[in-house]
Motif scaffolding. Structure first.
Motif, PDB file in Angstrom:
ATOM      1  N   UNK A 259       4.513  11.424  -8.816  1.00  0.00           N
ATOM      2  CA  UNK A 259       3.277  11.964  -9.388  1.00  0.00           C
ATOM      3  C   UNK A 259       2.344  10.836  -9.837  1.00  0.00           C
ATOM      4  N   UNK A 260       2.904   9.852 -10.521  1.00  0.00           N
ATOM      5  CA  UNK A 260       2.107   8.724 -11.004  1.00  0.00           C
ATOM      6  C   UNK A 260       1.540   7.917  -9.836  1.00  0.00           C
ATOM      7  N   UNK A 261       2.328   7.762  -8.782  1.00  0.00           N
ATOM      8  CA  UNK A 261       1.872   7.023  -7.597  1.00  0.00           C
ATOM      9  C   UNK A 261       0.689   7.735  -6.929  1.00  0.00           C
ATOM     10  N   UNK A 262       0.831   9.042  -6.719  1.00  0.00           N
ATOM     11  CA  UNK A 262      -0.244   9.817  -6.090  1.00  0.00           C
ATOM     12  C   UNK A 262      -1.525   9.757  -6.918  1.00  0.00           C
ATOM     13  N   UNK A 263      -1.389   9.895  -8.224  1.00  0.00           N
ATOM     14  CA  UNK A 263      -2.565   9.832  -9.107  1.00  0.00           C
ATOM     15  C   UNK A 263      -3.202   8.442  -9.053  1.00  0.00           C
ATOM     16  N   UNK A 264      -2.384   7.403  -9.063  1.00  0.00           N
ATOM     17  CA  UNK A 264      -2.891   6.037  -9.019  1.00  0.00           C
ATOM     18  C   UNK A 264      -3.615   5.780  -7.694  1.00  0.00           C
ATOM     19  N   UNK A 265      -3.064   6.281  -6.587  1.00  0.00           N
ATOM     20  CA  UNK A 265      -3.716   6.116  -5.288  1.00  0.00           C
ATOM     21  C   UNK A 265      -5.076   6.821  -5.267  1.00  0.00           C
ATOM     22  N   UNK A 266      -5.121   8.030  -5.823  1.00  0.00           N
ATOM     23  CA  UNK A 266      -6.373   8.803  -5.871  1.00  0.00           C
ATOM     24  C   UNK A 266      -7.420   8.089  -6.721  1.00  0.00           C
ATOM     25  N   UNK A 267      -7.015   7.607  -7.886  1.00  0.00           N
ATOM     26  CA  UNK A 267      -7.944   6.914  -8.798  1.00  0.00           C
ATOM     27  C   UNK A 267      -8.450   5.623  -8.162  1.00  0.00           C
ATOM     28  N   UNK A 268      -7.564   4.900  -7.486  1.00  0.00           N
ATOM     29  CA  UNK A 268      -7.982   3.659  -6.827  1.00  0.00           C
ATOM     30  C   UNK A 268      -9.026   3.919  -5.750  1.00  0.00           C
ATOM     31  N   UNK A 269      -8.841   5.002  -4.990  1.00  0.00           N
ATOM     32  CA  UNK A 269      -9.811   5.337  -3.933  1.00  0.00           C
ATOM     33  C   UNK A 269     -11.172   5.674  -4.526  1.00  0.00           C
ATOM     34  N   UNK A 270     -11.160   6.360  -5.662  1.00  0.00           N
ATOM     35  CA  UNK A 270     -12.425   6.691  -6.320  1.00  0.00           C
ATOM     36  C   UNK A 270     -13.110   5.440  -6.851  1.00  0.00           C
ATOM     37  N   UNK A 271     -12.340   4.510  -7.358  1.00  0.00           N
ATOM     38  CA  UNK A 271     -12.858   3.231  -7.829  1.00  0.00           C
ATOM     39  C   UNK A 271     -13.284   3.248  -9.285  1.00  0.00           C
ATOM     40  N   UNK A 272     -13.451   2.061  -9.831  1.00  0.00           N
ATOM     41  CA  UNK A 272     -13.815   1.890 -11.248  1.00  0.00           C
ATOM     42  C   UNK A 272     -15.204   2.429 -11.572  1.00  0.00           C
ATOM     43  N   UNK A 273     -16.089   2.416 -10.597  1.00  0.00           N
ATOM     44  CA  UNK A 273     -17.455   2.875 -10.859  1.00  0.00           C
ATOM     45  C   UNK A 273     -17.515   4.388 -11.030  1.00  0.00           C
ATOM     46  N   UNK A 274     -16.599   5.098 -10.379  1.00  0.00           N
ATOM     47  CA  UNK A 274     -16.594   6.564 -10.429  1.00  0.00           C
ATOM     48  C   UNK A 274     -15.743   7.079 -11.582  1.00  0.00           C
ATOM     49  N   UNK A 275     -14.642   6.405 -11.872  1.00  0.00           N
ATOM     50  CA  UNK A 275     -13.669   6.866 -12.870  1.00  0.00           C
ATOM     51  C   UNK A 275     -13.872   6.091 -14.171  1.00  0.00           C
ATOM     52  N   UNK A 276     -13.783   6.803 -15.282  1.00  0.00           N
ATOM     53  CA  UNK A 276     -13.919   6.154 -16.594  1.00  0.00           C
ATOM     54  C   UNK A 276     -12.822   5.109 -16.767  1.00  0.00           C
ATOM     55  N   UNK A 277     -13.141   4.060 -17.498  1.00  0.00           N
ATOM     56  CA  UNK A 277     -12.214   2.952 -17.724  1.00  0.00           C
ATOM     57  C   UNK A 277     -10.880   3.383 -18.311  1.00  0.00           C
ATOM     58  N   UNK A 278     -10.950   4.299 -19.287  1.00  0.00           N
ATOM     59  CA  UNK A 278      -9.728   4.758 -19.936  1.00  0.00           C
ATOM     60  C   UNK A 278      -8.830   5.500 -18.943  1.00  0.00           C
TER      61      UNK A 278
ATOM     62  N   UNK B 191      -8.836   5.203 -15.643  1.00  0.00           N
ATOM     63  CA  UNK B 191      -8.372   4.225 -14.655  1.00  0.00           C
ATOM     64  C   UNK B 191      -7.166   3.464 -15.196  1.00  0.00           C
ATOM     65  N   UNK B 192      -7.299   2.968 -16.418  1.00  0.00           N
ATOM     66  CA  UNK B 192      -6.216   2.212 -17.053  1.00  0.00           C
ATOM     67  C   UNK B 192      -5.000   3.093 -17.292  1.00  0.00           C
ATOM     68  N   UNK B 193      -5.219   4.329 -17.693  1.00  0.00           N
ATOM     69  CA  UNK B 193      -4.121   5.266 -17.933  1.00  0.00           C
ATOM     70  C   UNK B 193      -3.329   5.531 -16.652  1.00  0.00           C
ATOM     71  N   UNK B 194      -4.022   5.733 -15.545  1.00  0.00           N
ATOM     72  CA  UNK B 194      -3.348   5.993 -14.264  1.00  0.00           C
ATOM     73  C   UNK B 194      -2.545   4.779 -13.816  1.00  0.00           C
ATOM     74  N   UNK B 195      -3.126   3.600 -13.973  1.00  0.00           N
ATOM     75  CA  UNK B 195      -2.425   2.380 -13.585  1.00  0.00           C
ATOM     76  C   UNK B 195      -1.204   2.150 -14.471  1.00  0.00           C
ATOM     77  N   UNK B 196      -1.346   2.352 -15.769  1.00  0.00           N
ATOM     78  CA  UNK B 196      -0.245   2.169 -16.710  1.00  0.00           C
ATOM     79  C   UNK B 196       0.878   3.167 -16.454  1.00  0.00           C
ATOM     80  N   UNK B 197       0.525   4.419 -16.195  1.00  0.00           N
ATOM     81  CA  UNK B 197       1.544   5.435 -15.896  1.00  0.00           C
ATOM     82  C   UNK B 197       2.317   5.074 -14.627  1.00  0.00           C
ATOM     83  N   UNK B 198       1.607   4.599 -13.619  1.00  0.00           N
ATOM     84  CA  UNK B 198       2.262   4.170 -12.376  1.00  0.00           C
ATOM     85  C   UNK B 198       3.198   2.996 -12.637  1.00  0.00           C
ATOM     86  N   UNK B 199       2.716   1.976 -13.335  1.00  0.00           N
ATOM     87  CA  UNK B 199       3.529   0.794 -13.624  1.00  0.00           C
ATOM     88  C   UNK B 199       4.772   1.155 -14.439  1.00  0.00           C
TER      89      UNK B 199
END
Length: 168
Positions: free
Chosen positions: A69-88, A90-98
């Protein structure tokens, strides 16, 4: 004053040849598990990374599901990019994946096992313990189908290139 000199006598004592305590390795599950398959047996010489035993664990299944679940969410957020997704977010998805990936590593899953999980080719809950170092299987006190607790010793591996002699 001490000076070196040759000593012309021998000492006889009963002794035992043992594995080098600094290079031997105890293979044990890091979660309560059930033994599914044995890949190495007593006396086998194994290579680093070779499969030793396949286990099933409910805790590992849960960790694997959370990772997917965390991997899929992280992949989706990465595709959207930092400009589209709020910083918090983005960081939350990356942290959950890690964190989910780190939990799998703590359970003893290898990087290749995690990659197999990403490709959806691994059964949830199954994981294989592999040899950390090359060596010989010195003990393997378990049976297929046996329930083992976290930390229970399954196998002992040792590099027989350097052994110890314990004299009594």
């Amino acid at each position: 004053e001490l000076n070196p000199r040759n000593v012309d006598y021998q000492v006889y004592a009963p002794g035992e040849i043992k594995e080098n305590g600094y290079s031997s390795y105890l293979v044990s599950p890091r979660a309560d598990s059930v033994v599914l398959r044995r890949h190495a047996a007593l006396g086998d010489h194994v290579k680093k990374g070779q499969a030793l035993v396949t286990l099933f664990s409910e805790s590992v299944a849960e960790a694997q599901a959370n990772f997917k679940l965390a991997y899929e969410e992280w992949q989706r957020i990465q595709k959207l990019g930092r400009k589209t997704v709020a910083g918090k977010r983005f960081t939350s998805a990356q942290t959950n994946y890690d964190a989910a990936r780190a939990r799998l590593l703590v359970f003893g899953l290898s990087n290749s096992a995690i990659q197999t999980l990403i490709k959806n080719t691994a059964a949830l809950g199954e994981y294989t313990l592999t040899a950390v170092n090359a060596g010989s299987v010195l003990s393997d006190d378990f049976h297929q189908g046996q329930h083992v607790k976290a930390g229970d010793p399954l196998m002992k591996l040792a590099d027989e290139g350097e052994l110890w002699v314990e004299a009594k």
